[in-house]
Design a protein around this motif. Structure first.
Motif, PDB file in Angstrom:
ATOM      1  N   LEU A  35      31.361  16.954  70.881  1.00  0.00           N
ATOM      2  CA  LEU A  35      31.558  17.120  69.470  1.00  0.00           C
ATOM      3  C   LEU A  35      32.930  17.608  69.077  1.00  0.00           C
ATOM      4  O   LEU A  35      33.377  17.553  68.354  1.00  0.00           O
ATOM      5  N   ARG A  36      33.430  18.277  70.384  1.00  0.00           N
ATOM      6  CA  ARG A  36      34.650  18.770  70.252  1.00  0.00           C
ATOM      7  C   ARG A  36      35.974  17.765  70.475  1.00  0.00           C
ATOM      8  O   ARG A  36      36.830  18.200  70.100  1.00  0.00           O
ATOM      9  N   ARG A  37      35.505  16.685  71.104  1.00  0.00           N
ATOM     10  CA  ARG A  37      36.602  15.551  71.417  1.00  0.00           C
ATOM     11  C   ARG A  37      36.383  14.382  70.469  1.00  0.00           C
ATOM     12  O   ARG A  37      37.174  13.735  70.328  1.00  0.00           O
ATOM     13  N   GLU A  38      35.354  14.267  70.047  1.00  0.00           N
ATOM     14  CA  GLU A  38      35.027  12.863  69.184  1.00  0.00           C
ATOM     15  C   GLU A  38      34.955  13.296  67.512  1.00  0.00           C
ATOM     16  O   GLU A  38      34.808  14.431  67.149  1.00  0.00           O
ATOM     17  N   SER A  39      35.409  12.194  66.953  1.00  0.00           N
ATOM     18  CA  SER A  39      35.630  12.451  65.541  1.00  0.00           C
ATOM     19  C   SER A  39      34.328  12.466  64.793  1.00  0.00           C
ATOM     20  O   SER A  39      33.409  11.607  65.079  1.00  0.00           O
ATOM     21  N   TRP A  40      33.989  13.246  64.242  1.00  0.00           N
ATOM     22  CA  TRP A  40      32.400  13.515  63.366  1.00  0.00           C
ATOM     23  C   TRP A  40      32.284  12.414  62.367  1.00  0.00           C
ATOM     24  O   TRP A  40      31.404  12.149  61.779  1.00  0.00           O
ATOM     25  N   GLU A  41      33.428  11.526  61.874  1.00  0.00           N
ATOM     26  CA  GLU A  41      33.414  10.795  60.844  1.00  0.00           C
ATOM     27  C   GLU A  41      32.571   9.743  61.282  1.00  0.00           C
ATOM     28  O   GLU A  41      31.839   8.902  60.298  1.00  0.00           O
ATOM     29  N   THR A  42      32.449   9.149  62.343  1.00  0.00           N
ATOM     30  CA  THR A  42      31.586   8.044  63.018  1.00  0.00           C
ATOM     31  C   THR A  42      30.691   8.290  63.789  1.00  0.00           C
ATOM     32  O   THR A  42      30.164   7.262  64.510  1.00  0.00           O
ATOM     33  N   ILE A  43      30.241   9.552  64.199  1.00  0.00           N
ATOM     34  CA  ILE A  43      29.382   9.721  65.121  1.00  0.00           C
ATOM     35  C   ILE A  43      27.976   9.682  64.571  1.00  0.00           C
ATOM     36  O   ILE A  43      27.631   9.804  63.371  1.00  0.00           O
ATOM     37  N   THR A  44      27.159   8.916  65.268  1.00  0.00           N
ATOM     38  CA  THR A  44      25.924   8.782  65.057  1.00  0.00           C
ATOM     39  C   THR A  44      24.772   9.413  66.127  1.00  0.00           C
ATOM     40  O   THR A  44      25.294   9.310  67.468  1.00  0.00           O
ATOM     41  N   ALA A  75      19.997  19.444  68.468  1.00  0.00           N
ATOM     42  CA  ALA A  75      20.799  20.151  69.290  1.00  0.00           C
ATOM     43  C   ALA A  75      22.387  19.848  68.501  1.00  0.00           C
ATOM     44  O   ALA A  75      23.194  20.712  68.494  1.00  0.00           O
ATOM     45  N   VAL A  76      22.589  18.759  68.269  1.00  0.00           N
ATOM     46  CA  VAL A  76      23.888  18.178  67.406  1.00  0.00           C
ATOM     47  C   VAL A  76      23.876  19.040  66.339  1.00  0.00           C
ATOM     48  O   VAL A  76      25.036  19.352  66.043  1.00  0.00           O
ATOM     49  N   ASP A  77      23.173  18.841  65.624  1.00  0.00           N
ATOM     50  CA  ASP A  77      23.220  19.767  64.295  1.00  0.00           C
ATOM     51  C   ASP A  77      23.602  21.274  64.470  1.00  0.00           C
ATOM     52  O   ASP A  77      24.301  21.696  63.631  1.00  0.00           O
ATOM     53  N   GLU A  78      22.810  21.863  65.416  1.00  0.00           N
ATOM     54  CA  GLU A  78      23.107  23.194  65.880  1.00  0.00           C
ATOM     55  C   GLU A  78      24.628  23.522  66.256  1.00  0.00           C
ATOM     56  O   GLU A  78      25.459  24.313  65.908  1.00  0.00           O
ATOM     57  N   ALA A  79      25.020  22.545  67.022  1.00  0.00           N
ATOM     58  CA  ALA A  79      26.411  22.537  67.708  1.00  0.00           C
ATOM     59  C   ALA A  79      27.485  22.338  66.526  1.00  0.00           C
ATOM     60  O   ALA A  79      28.272  23.129  66.631  1.00  0.00           O
ATOM     61  N   ARG A  82      27.586  25.434  64.459  1.00  0.00           N
ATOM     62  CA  ARG A  82      28.264  26.496  65.274  1.00  0.00           C
ATOM     63  C   ARG A  82      29.954  26.237  65.358  1.00  0.00           C
ATOM     64  O   ARG A  82      30.782  27.033  65.228  1.00  0.00           O
ATOM     65  N   ILE A  83      30.340  25.074  65.867  1.00  0.00           N
ATOM     66  CA  ILE A  83      31.743  24.618  65.742  1.00  0.00           C
ATOM     67  C   ILE A  83      32.344  24.891  64.504  1.00  0.00           C
ATOM     68  O   ILE A  83      33.426  25.198  64.302  1.00  0.00           O
ATOM     69  N   THR A  84      31.520  24.532  63.333  1.00  0.00           N
ATOM     70  CA  THR A  84      32.167  24.350  61.990  1.00  0.00           C
ATOM     71  C   THR A  84      32.492  25.834  61.807  1.00  0.00           C
ATOM     72  O   THR A  84      33.516  26.230  61.359  1.00  0.00           O
ATOM     73  N   GLU A  85      31.581  26.844  62.212  1.00  0.00           N
ATOM     74  CA  GLU A  85      31.733  28.314  61.968  1.00  0.00           C
ATOM     75  C   GLU A  85      33.065  29.076  62.733  1.00  0.00           C
ATOM     76  O   GLU A  85      33.813  29.726  62.119  1.00  0.00           O
ATOM     77  N   GLU A  86      33.084  28.382  63.797  1.00  0.00           N
ATOM     78  CA  GLU A  86      34.193  28.676  64.760  1.00  0.00           C
ATOM     79  C   GLU A  86      35.622  28.136  64.275  1.00  0.00           C
ATOM     80  O   GLU A  86      36.581  28.875  64.038  1.00  0.00           O
ATOM     81  N   ARG A  87      35.573  27.043  63.542  1.00  0.00           N
ATOM     82  CA  ARG A  87      36.736  26.560  63.216  1.00  0.00           C
ATOM     83  C   ARG A  87      37.205  27.405  61.715  1.00  0.00           C
ATOM     84  O   ARG A  87      38.456  27.306  61.514  1.00  0.00           O
ATOM     85  N   LYS A  88      36.340  27.471  60.913  1.00  0.00           N
ATOM     86  CA  LYS A  88      36.362  28.533  59.812  1.00  0.00           C
ATOM     87  C   LYS A  88      37.073  29.616  60.281  1.00  0.00           C
ATOM     88  O   LYS A  88      37.906  30.238  59.516  1.00  0.00           O
ATOM     89  N   ALA A  89      36.655  30.059  61.211  1.00  0.00           N
ATOM     90  CA  ALA A  89      36.868  31.608  61.461  1.00  0.00           C
ATOM     91  C   ALA A  89      38.212  31.721  62.120  1.00  0.00           C
ATOM     92  O   ALA A  89      39.156  32.436  61.762  1.00  0.00           O
ATOM     93  N   ALA A  90      38.651  30.445  62.670  1.00  0.00           N
ATOM     94  CA  ALA A  90      40.187  30.394  63.277  1.00  0.00           C
ATOM     95  C   ALA A  90      41.376  30.036  62.436  1.00  0.00           C
ATOM     96  O   ALA A  90      42.294  29.888  62.874  1.00  0.00           O
ATOM     97  N   VAL A  91      40.896  29.448  60.989  1.00  0.00           N
ATOM     98  CA  VAL A  91      41.879  29.062  60.115  1.00  0.00           C
ATOM     99  C   VAL A  91      42.490  30.505  59.468  1.00  0.00           C
ATOM    100  O   VAL A  91      41.826  31.401  58.989  1.00  0.00           O
ATOM    101  N   SER A  92      43.758  30.666  59.523  1.00  0.00           N
ATOM    102  CA  SER A  92      44.300  31.504  58.904  1.00  0.00           C
ATOM    103  C   SER A  92      45.590  30.994  58.446  1.00  0.00           C
ATOM    104  O   SER A  92      46.330  30.180  58.892  1.00  0.00           O
ATOM    105  N   PHE A  93      46.244  31.704  57.258  1.00  0.00           N
ATOM    106  CA  PHE A  93      47.484  31.031  56.742  1.00  0.00           C
ATOM    107  C   PHE A  93      48.439  32.255  56.437  1.00  0.00           C
ATOM    108  O   PHE A  93      47.920  33.471  56.032  1.00  0.00           O
ATOM    109  N   ALA A  94      49.594  32.091  56.812  1.00  0.00           N
ATOM    110  CA  ALA A  94      50.756  33.190  56.463  1.00  0.00           C
ATOM    111  C   ALA A  94      51.457  32.961  55.081  1.00  0.00           C
ATOM    112  O   ALA A  94      51.671  31.823  54.587  1.00  0.00           O
ATOM    113  N   LEU A  95      51.734  34.033  54.582  1.00  0.00           N
ATOM    114  CA  LEU A  95      52.538  33.965  53.510  1.00  0.00           C
ATOM    115  C   LEU A  95      53.749  33.069  53.553  1.00  0.00           C
ATOM    116  O   LEU A  95      54.512  33.198  54.797  1.00  0.00           O
ATOM    117  N   GLY A  96      54.000  32.179  52.548  1.00  0.00           N
ATOM    118  CA  GLY A  96      55.092  31.385  52.715  1.00  0.00           C
ATOM    119  C   GLY A  96      54.810  30.137  53.412  1.00  0.00           C
ATOM    120  O   GLY A  96      55.632  29.226  53.261  1.00  0.00           O
TER     121      GLY A  96
END
Length: 131
Positions: A35-44, A75-79, A82-96
């Motif tokens: 899931l970390r290397r493949e596009s989620w747009e086309t995965i089944t 297990a895919v749904d759970e992963a 989890r990965i979505t939450e990790e990515r949300k937590a990692a997103v930060s923006f700087a002023l400007g």
């Protein structure tokens, strides 16, 4: 009455065991890597099963993972959650910082991160979210 989704452990078939040398941990780690290397747009789930079989089972193995489809799907749904939450937590923006902004009904447009004016609706909303 809302039905709670199954956990991967609850979705595991009781009457069969993983083919050697697989375990829950080995399969879940492979799902995470996939899931970390493949596009989620086309995965089944069908694609996930094929990729897991190619990665985890010995060449020429006659032990397909199809009987574990429900477990692997859960297990895919759970992963993904989890990965979505990790990515949300990692997103930060700087002023400007220049970003792509999107408003409903309009295309993406370049924008710049600014500090909300004191007392503005955005500033109040930010305070509520931090509290």
């Amino acid at each position: 009455h809302i039905r709670q989704p199954l956990s991967a452990a609850q979705a595991m078939p009781e009457d069969i065991a993983w083919p050697e040398p697989l375990t829950d941990e080995v399969v879940e780690a492979a799902i995470d890597r996939l899931l970390r290397r493949e596009s989620w747009e086309t995965i089944t789930i069908k694609i996930v099963l094929r990729m897991l079989e190619a990665e985890l089972l010995p060449a020429g193995s006659d032990a397909p993972l199809k009987p574990f489809k429900k477990y692997i799907g859960t297990a895919v749904d759970e992963a993904m959650a989890r990965i979505t939450e990790e990515r949300k937590a990692a997103v930060s923006f700087a002023l400007g910082q220049v970003v792509w902004a999107k408003m409903s009904g309009y295309p993406y447009w370049p924008g710049r991160v600014v500090k909300p004016r004191q007392g503005s609706a955005l500033e109040r909303q930010g305070r509520k979210e931090r509290d």
